[in-house]
Design a protein around this motif. Structure first.
Motif, PDB file in Angstrom:
ATOM      1  N   ALA A 182     -24.807 -14.934 -12.983  1.00 57.27           N
ATOM      2  CA  ALA A 182     -25.051 -13.791 -12.737  1.00 57.27           C
ATOM      3  C   ALA A 182     -26.113 -12.638 -13.097  1.00 57.27           C
ATOM      4  O   ALA A 182     -27.387 -13.635 -14.352  1.00 57.27           O
ATOM      5  CB  ALA A 182     -24.192 -12.785 -13.553  1.00 57.27           C
ATOM      6  N   PRO A 183     -26.664 -11.765 -12.920  1.00 56.47           N
ATOM      7  CA  PRO A 183     -28.031 -11.254 -13.417  1.00 56.47           C
ATOM      8  C   PRO A 183     -27.890 -11.245 -14.460  1.00 56.47           C
ATOM      9  O   PRO A 183     -26.766 -10.985 -15.536  1.00 56.47           O
ATOM     10  CB  PRO A 183     -28.327 -10.059 -12.832  1.00 56.47           C
ATOM     11  N   GLU A 203     -28.790  -9.866  -8.367  1.00 56.70           N
ATOM     12  CA  GLU A 203     -28.703 -10.444  -7.578  1.00 56.70           C
ATOM     13  C   GLU A 203     -28.580 -12.326  -7.915  1.00 56.70           C
ATOM     14  O   GLU A 203     -28.322 -12.980  -9.197  1.00 56.70           O
ATOM     15  CB  GLU A 203     -30.291 -11.304  -7.122  1.00 56.70           C
ATOM     16  N   THR A 204     -27.185 -12.335  -7.812  1.00 54.46           N
ATOM     17  CA  THR A 204     -26.463 -13.192  -8.161  1.00 54.46           C
ATOM     18  C   THR A 204     -27.050 -14.672  -7.320  1.00 54.46           C
ATOM     19  O   THR A 204     -26.874 -14.594  -6.041  1.00 54.46           O
ATOM     20  CB  THR A 204     -25.528 -13.293  -7.925  1.00 54.46           C
ATOM     21  N   ARG A 205     -27.078 -15.440  -8.343  1.00 58.29           N
ATOM     22  CA  ARG A 205     -27.370 -16.907  -7.718  1.00 58.29           C
ATOM     23  C   ARG A 205     -26.620 -18.259  -7.811  1.00 58.29           C
ATOM     24  O   ARG A 205     -25.634 -18.431  -8.621  1.00 58.29           O
ATOM     25  CB  ARG A 205     -29.018 -17.827  -8.332  1.00 58.29           C
ATOM     26  N   ARG A 206     -25.964 -18.769  -6.500  1.00 57.35           N
ATOM     27  CA  ARG A 206     -24.640 -19.601  -6.205  1.00 57.35           C
ATOM     28  C   ARG A 206     -24.734 -21.249  -5.809  1.00 57.35           C
ATOM     29  O   ARG A 206     -26.541 -20.362  -4.410  1.00 57.35           O
ATOM     30  CB  ARG A 206     -23.951 -19.009  -5.369  1.00 57.35           C
ATOM     31  N   GLY A 207     -24.464 -22.108  -6.350  1.00 55.42           N
ATOM     32  CA  GLY A 207     -25.037 -22.682  -5.951  1.00 55.42           C
ATOM     33  C   GLY A 207     -23.463 -23.787  -6.580  1.00 55.42           C
ATOM     34  O   GLY A 207     -22.964 -23.457  -7.003  1.00 55.42           O
ATOM     35  N   MET A 208     -24.130 -24.809  -6.185  1.00 59.84           N
ATOM     36  CA  MET A 208     -22.724 -25.733  -6.154  1.00 59.84           C
ATOM     37  C   MET A 208     -23.528 -27.083  -6.670  1.00 59.84           C
ATOM     38  O   MET A 208     -24.019 -28.135  -5.916  1.00 59.84           O
ATOM     39  CB  MET A 208     -21.325 -26.196  -4.296  1.00 59.84           C
TER      40      MET A 208
END
Length: 291
Positions: free
Chosen positions: A129-130, A225-230
């Motif tokens: 999260a930010p 801006e939320t950074r989403r990764g897997m």
């Protein structure tokens, strides 16, 4: 046996290799630096469908860790969401991500010669999260302390495909990596943030890392801006996975997977080099299926 190096004076940028360049090109880069960015491993359409599959579960879960230990809570991140059981939640993952030919070509090249088999350690969708602080630097193989003691010349315990499900930038928390740290003489040394390079990526790119390389999620300094990764982690078959897949994934779902997919999640026996096999039932001589 790799040459044992020393920490770099300054971080060098991670190499970028197109997925279409193939297994050998990716392996060359990861053996040199411990990590490489695979450009275009997945398409934007594949990522959009996977995001849609997991979004209800991501919205339903809270941020942070439930663990009692403060250092584990710090590691997981107070403002970070970490969702497991992607196999059970996403048909897109089961049919397209789990079966990606380049992923398995790389795992086979890494594990079949040394150990004869591999399976999946875990899958995890991670939302940073930010205003989140950076994750402590670490090596993924620290789950298995004997490999930390064995050092740079040991076989690979694990490898990780960190897939960008949103764009990764230095500002929004792109994974930080210390190139070359997989060759350091002392694996108790995790370096410092100044040693790291940001794995900036577009949607569908993946940062492929050795379990020996120092890395960590970056600080998200943005306000919106939320950074989403897997993270898709694989390991040799004689090590216990982090995620208890057979307890999380219904047998009805497991039956829809290929034989290889079933083996990845522990629904089939595991076969190792110079071994009659593990994860067996009554020492059967065939590949036993548990679904």
């Amino acid at each position: 046996m790799p040459d044992v190096g020393t920490p770099p004076l300054r971080p060098r940028k991670l190499q970028e290799v197109p997925a279409l360049a193939g297994c050998d090109a990716v392996l060359k880069a990861v053996r040199e630096d411990g990590a490489v960015i695979i450009k275009g491993l997945f398409t934007c359409d594949q990522v959009a469908r996977l995001n849609a599959d997991v979004q209800p579960a991501m919205e339903a879960m809270g941020s942070g860790s439930k663990h009692a230990e403060e250092w584990v809570r710090d590691f997981h991140g107070d403002s970070t969401k970490r969702l497991n059981n992607i196999v059970g939640l996403s048909a897109t993952f089961r049919s397209e991500f789990l079966e990606h030919p380049l992923i398995h070509a790389l795992c086979e090249a890494i594990y079949l010669t040394d150990t004869g088999g591999y399976w999946m350690n875990s899958t995890q969708v991670i939302d940073i999260a930010p205003r989140s602080k950076p994750q402590p630097l670490h090596r993924d193989q620290w789950q298995f302390p004997v490999f930390q003691l064995a050092g740079a010349s040991a076989p690979e315990a694990s490898c990780n495909f960190i897939v960008a499900l949103s764009r990764f930038t230095e500002a929004n928390g792109a994974t930080r990596v210390i190139p070359g740290s997989h060759l350091w003489a002392d694996f108790r040394d995790n370096g410092s943030p100044e040693d790291t390079a940001a794995a900036e990526m577009g949607i569908g790119d993946a940062c492929f890392i050795s379990g020996k390389v120092v890395h960590g999620g970056g600080a998200n300094t943005t306000v919106d801006e939320t950074r989403r990764g897997m993270a898709i982690v694989f390991q040799c078959s004689y090590l216990t996975p982090e995620e208890a897949h057979p307890f999380n994934i219904d047998a009805d779902i497991a039956r829809t997977l290929s034989a290889r997919g079933q083996r990845m999640i522990g629904y089939r026996s595991q076969f190792l080099k110079d071994s009659p096999g593990v994860w067996k039932r009554n020492y059967g001589e065939i590949d036993e299926v548990y679904c």
